[in-house]
Design an enzyme around this catalytic site. Structure first.
Site, mmCIF file in Angstrom:
data_model
loop_
_atom_site.group_PDB
_atom_site.id
_atom_site.type_symbol
_atom_site.label_atom_id
_atom_site.label_comp_id
_atom_site.label_asym_id
_atom_site.label_seq_id
_atom_site.Cartn_x
_atom_site.Cartn_y
_atom_site.Cartn_z
ATOM 1 N N TYR A 85 0.763 -1.189 0.088
ATOM 2 C CA TYR A 85 -0.132 0.136 0.127
ATOM 3 C C TYR A 85 0.743 1.274 -0.034
ATOM 4 O O TYR A 85 0.712 2.039 -0.750
ATOM 5 C CB TYR A 85 -1.003 -0.131 1.127
ATOM 6 C CG TYR A 85 -2.058 1.159 1.230
ATOM 7 C CD1 TYR A 85 -3.336 0.822 0.587
ATOM 8 C CD2 TYR A 85 -1.537 2.469 1.565
ATOM 9 C CE1 TYR A 85 -4.299 1.921 0.593
ATOM 10 C CE2 TYR A 85 -2.508 3.494 1.485
ATOM 11 C CZ TYR A 85 -3.753 3.262 0.985
ATOM 12 O OH TYR A 85 -4.542 4.371 0.930
ATOM 13 N N PHE A 137 -9.474 20.621 -24.763
ATOM 14 C CA PHE A 137 -9.539 19.096 -24.654
ATOM 15 C C PHE A 137 -10.909 18.791 -23.706
ATOM 16 O O PHE A 137 -10.910 19.613 -22.767
ATOM 17 C CB PHE A 137 -8.446 18.282 -24.279
ATOM 18 C CG PHE A 137 -8.967 16.762 -24.503
ATOM 19 C CD1 PHE A 137 -8.957 16.220 -25.797
ATOM 20 C CD2 PHE A 137 -8.903 16.073 -23.264
ATOM 21 C CE1 PHE A 137 -9.345 15.123 -26.014
ATOM 22 C CE2 PHE A 137 -9.458 14.715 -23.407
ATOM 23 C CZ PHE A 137 -9.510 14.151 -25.162
ATOM 24 N N THR A 138 -11.747 18.003 -24.193
ATOM 25 C CA THR A 138 -12.811 17.438 -23.358
ATOM 26 C C THR A 138 -12.721 17.681 -21.657
ATOM 27 O O THR A 138 -13.306 18.279 -21.206
ATOM 28 C CB THR A 138 -13.676 16.341 -23.765
ATOM 29 O OG1 THR A 138 -12.708 15.387 -23.840
ATOM 30 C CG2 THR A 138 -14.049 16.746 -25.347
ATOM 31 N N ASP A 228 0.360 19.460 -20.935
ATOM 32 C CA ASP A 228 -0.340 18.154 -20.955
ATOM 33 C C ASP A 228 0.603 17.265 -22.043
ATOM 34 O O ASP A 228 0.572 17.574 -23.114
ATOM 35 C CB ASP A 228 -1.956 18.213 -21.836
ATOM 36 C CG ASP A 228 -2.494 16.934 -21.974
ATOM 37 O OD1 ASP A 228 -1.782 15.908 -21.962
ATOM 38 O OD2 ASP A 228 -3.745 17.179 -21.982
ATOM 39 N N ARG A 395 -15.452 13.980 -33.281
ATOM 40 C CA ARG A 395 -14.909 14.894 -32.363
ATOM 41 C C ARG A 395 -15.264 16.436 -33.127
ATOM 42 O O ARG A 395 -14.771 17.145 -33.732
ATOM 43 C CB ARG A 395 -13.237 15.035 -32.635
ATOM 44 C CG ARG A 395 -12.686 13.644 -32.154
ATOM 45 C CD ARG A 395 -12.369 13.630 -30.644
ATOM 46 N NE ARG A 395 -13.484 13.616 -29.687
ATOM 47 C CZ ARG A 395 -13.555 13.496 -28.524
ATOM 48 N NH1 ARG A 395 -12.162 13.695 -28.002
ATOM 49 N NH2 ARG A 395 -14.580 13.350 -27.880
ATOM 50 N N PHE A 462 -20.683 13.523 -25.063
ATOM 51 C CA PHE A 462 -20.487 12.720 -26.308
ATOM 52 C C PHE A 462 -20.361 11.076 -25.917
ATOM 53 O O PHE A 462 -20.482 10.317 -26.689
ATOM 54 C CB PHE A 462 -19.097 13.057 -27.122
ATOM 55 C CG PHE A 462 -17.979 13.047 -25.896
ATOM 56 C CD1 PHE A 462 -17.794 14.558 -25.418
ATOM 57 C CD2 PHE A 462 -17.162 12.225 -25.751
ATOM 58 C CE1 PHE A 462 -16.808 14.580 -24.471
ATOM 59 C CE2 PHE A 462 -16.204 12.492 -24.860
ATOM 60 C CZ PHE A 462 -15.940 13.594 -24.060
HETATM 61 C C1 P70 Z 1 -8.658 10.128 -26.205
HETATM 62 C C2 P70 Z 1 -8.332 9.931 -24.933
HETATM 63 C C3 P70 Z 1 -7.651 11.452 -23.347
HETATM 64 C C4 P70 Z 1 -6.976 12.803 -22.970
HETATM 65 C C5 P70 Z 1 -6.383 13.413 -24.135
HETATM 66 C C6 P70 Z 1 -5.550 14.725 -23.767
HETATM 67 C C7 P70 Z 1 -4.902 15.307 -24.879
HETATM 68 C C8 P70 Z 1 -5.891 14.412 -21.325
HETATM 69 C C9 P70 Z 1 -6.516 13.213 -21.720
HETATM 70 C C10 P70 Z 1 -7.290 12.505 -20.553
HETATM 71 C C11 P70 Z 1 -9.598 9.410 -23.974
HETATM 72 C C12 P70 Z 1 -10.856 10.258 -24.243
HETATM 73 C C13 P70 Z 1 -11.055 11.336 -23.402
HETATM 74 C C14 P70 Z 1 -12.144 12.197 -23.498
HETATM 75 C C15 P70 Z 1 -13.095 12.180 -24.586
HETATM 76 C C16 P70 Z 1 -12.638 10.830 -25.571
HETATM 77 C C17 P70 Z 1 -11.747 10.136 -25.407
HETATM 78 N N1 P70 Z 1 -7.987 11.335 -24.314
HETATM 79 N N2 P70 Z 1 -5.441 14.958 -22.407
HETATM 80 O O1 P70 Z 1 -9.153 9.044 -27.163
HETATM 81 O O2 P70 Z 1 -6.762 11.395 -20.164
HETATM 82 O O3 P70 Z 1 -8.420 9.577 -20.574
HETATM 83 O O4 P70 Z 1 -6.414 9.225 -19.173
HETATM 84 O O5 P70 Z 1 -8.443 10.443 -18.534
HETATM 85 O O6 P70 Z 1 -6.249 13.138 -25.374
HETATM 86 O O7 P70 Z 1 -8.167 11.022 -26.900
HETATM 87 P P1 P70 Z 1 -7.398 10.030 -19.698
#
Ligand code: P70
Length: 473
Positions: A85, A137-138, A228, A395, A462
């Site tokens: 742990y 980014f989302t 990022d 997207r 989405f």
């Molecule tokens: C994708 C994935 C994750 C992602 C990223 C960037 C540039 C952070 C993250 C978050 C998964 C995804 C996420 C949201 C919507 C659709 C798909 N991208 N920064 O497929 O990381 O997923 O590990 O929490 O691209 O592009 P995590």
């Protein structure tokens, strides 16, 4: 190509062929599906590719996140996972790999990227502050908003134009940033949220020159830069290819240099780092580190595992080093480019230049007759699956969500369907099948109608939204 003189793929493209810098030791069988099964699966999934079952998918290009094939080195390291742990030796190996590869001394583990985004946003953003970034980014923007921040897009205009050939469409427009600083004062800016590569722009890189100039501007105003680093190794490869003075630098050196212009970085290890789960945030500043390390125990787990198993941290440690290999990045980026080049030659509209991790089909030009509130990119993802069992991801308007102030769709400039390529998983033959499937959907594009959204969840819609086919335009 003449039938008497078959040519290799390299010869057809007028270059020497490349091949994968690995051989295959274990395989996972996949099966083709028939059209009737796919139509049923698609309507059960509400025309949302996130809601399909993977057993109904033939070639899965939904995402390059957590879908990578691990090496024999990674699998064998997993057996050494220390599942203590507290104070797991796997954590210390993970920490060393990140320190060495990225250069930040202080590392906090998280279960994946959004866990790190949550910690950073809650720690650094004050209510009402602006968070400028090179395109949203989302998950990143949502965590910034949940912490009281207001995201402001400061990427160069070329990034919003799918046909612009600018080699660094991920660059920050320093004039836009300076105008924001002037308007809100340096205290009104939480930090600059920089991403390499820029996912929503098509996997586009930013340049070293831009990073240096950004650092200089931020130093003048006392503003921090957080990066990022999710696909930073791919960004570094594209710099090696395109930026004057970098052809002889290794991907590993370029990654280190890019990090040196920032104050910290976070990571979804599920991409570059060649694993199925994991993440981290790493910083220079000791006080910030203390705050992050304190908050991680609330949301993720103790500061020596952050939501990962010991074995997961072992896989990240090995994968992080493999990720910055020049040979690996060459194959990675060239495979994506191979698929994109076929589509370009057939006149299928895609985002150019071809980026690091995916091909982005330009649904606006693909379906000019489908209005943006009939969701052309969602339609294209659904049609491609129905045609071929190839799964991509919307997207565009669905991903962009609603403006929190007005409640209206955000109607983003880019309306794209992404075909993301998992690392070390598919072969050139798979890319050929995908390219032909896209072409078939393109050939019958004028007969295709859009979609109507019939269920809309509140957060990150989405992922779980549902749609129906429209009978008429
Ligand atoms: C994708 C994935 C994750 C992602 C990223 C960037 C540039 C952070 C993250 C978050 C998964 C995804 C996420 C949201 C919507 C659709 C798909 N991208 N920064 O497929 O990381 O997923 O590990 O929490 O691209 O592009 P995590």
């Amino acid at each position: 190509m003449s039938r008497e003189h078959p040519e290799t793929m390299g010869q057809q493209f007028g270059r020497r062929s490349w091949a994968e810098p690995w051989k295959i030791k274990m395989v996972e069988p996949i099966t083709t599906t028939d059209r009737q099964t796919r139509e049923r699966a698609l309507s059960e999934a509400g025309f949302n590719t996130f809601l399909l079952r993977s057993e109904d998918v033939y070639i899965d290009l939904l995402t390059d996140s957590g879908t990578n094939a691990m090496s024999d080195r990674q699998w064998s390291a997993m057996l050494l996972g220390d599942e203590a742990y507290a104070g797991s030796s796997s954590f210390y190996r993970f920490e060393s790999a990140i320190r060495e590869t990225y250069g930040y001394p202080r590392v906090v583990p998280t279960h994946q990227g959004r866990g790190a985004e949550h910690l950073l946003s809650q720690t650094v953003i004050k209510e009402g502050q602006i968070v400028p970034g090179n395109m949203y980014f989302t998950t990143t923007r949502l965590h910034q908003e949940l912490a009281g921040g207001v995201f402001a897009d400061v990427i160069i205009d070329e990034a919003h134009d799918p046909s612009s050939q600018h080699p660094f469409k991920g660059n920050i427009d320093l004039d836009k940033l300076e105008a924001l600083i002037e308007r809100h004062g340096a205290e009104g800016i939480a930090y600059v949220s920089l991403a390499g590569t820029v996912n929503m722009a098509g996997g586009q890189p930013y340049s070293v020159a831009n990073a240096k100039a950004l650092r200089e501007l931020c130093d003048r105003h006392g503003i921090q830069i957080y990066l990022d680093a999710t696909r930073l190794a791919e960004n570094a490869y594209l710099i090696q290819e395109r930026e004057p003075g970098y052809a002889d630098k290794s991907v590993a050196e370029i990654v280190r240099e890019l990090c040196s212009y920032t104050d910290g970085a976070w990571m979804s290890a599920k991409k570059d780092a060649l694993v199925n789960i994991g993440g981290w945030i790493a910083v220079n500043d000791e006080d910030l580190f203390d705050s992050l390390r304190n908050l991680v125990v609330v949301y993720e787990g103790l500061h020596t595992y952050g939501g990962m198993a010991g074995r997961d941290m072992e896989a990240v440690a090995v994968g992080t080093r493999e990720a910055v290999s020049d040979d690996h990045q060459h194959q990675r980026v060239m495979q994506v480019r191979y698929l994109g080049t076929l589509l370009q030659r057939w006149g299928v509209p895609i985002v150019e230049p071809i980026g690091g991790h995916a091909i982005f089909l330009d649904a606006t030009r693909f379906y000019p007759h489908i209005p943006q509130d009939h969701f052309p990119a969602q339609t294209l993802a659904a049609e491609l699956y129905a045609e071929s069992g190839v799964r991509g991801m919307e997207r565009g308007n669905v991903s962009a969500g609603r403006d929190p102030e007005t409640g209206e769709h955000r109607y983003p400039a880019l309306e794209l369907t992404r075909l993301a390529i998992p690392r070390r998983v598919y072969t050139q033959a798979h890319m050929d099948v995908v390219a032909e499937a896209v072409k078939a959907v393109h050939d019958r594009r004028t007969a295709t109608r859009g979609l109507r959204m019939v269920y809309e969840p509140h957060y990150l819609r989405f992922f779980q939204a549902r749609f129906e086919r429209r009978e008429e335009a």
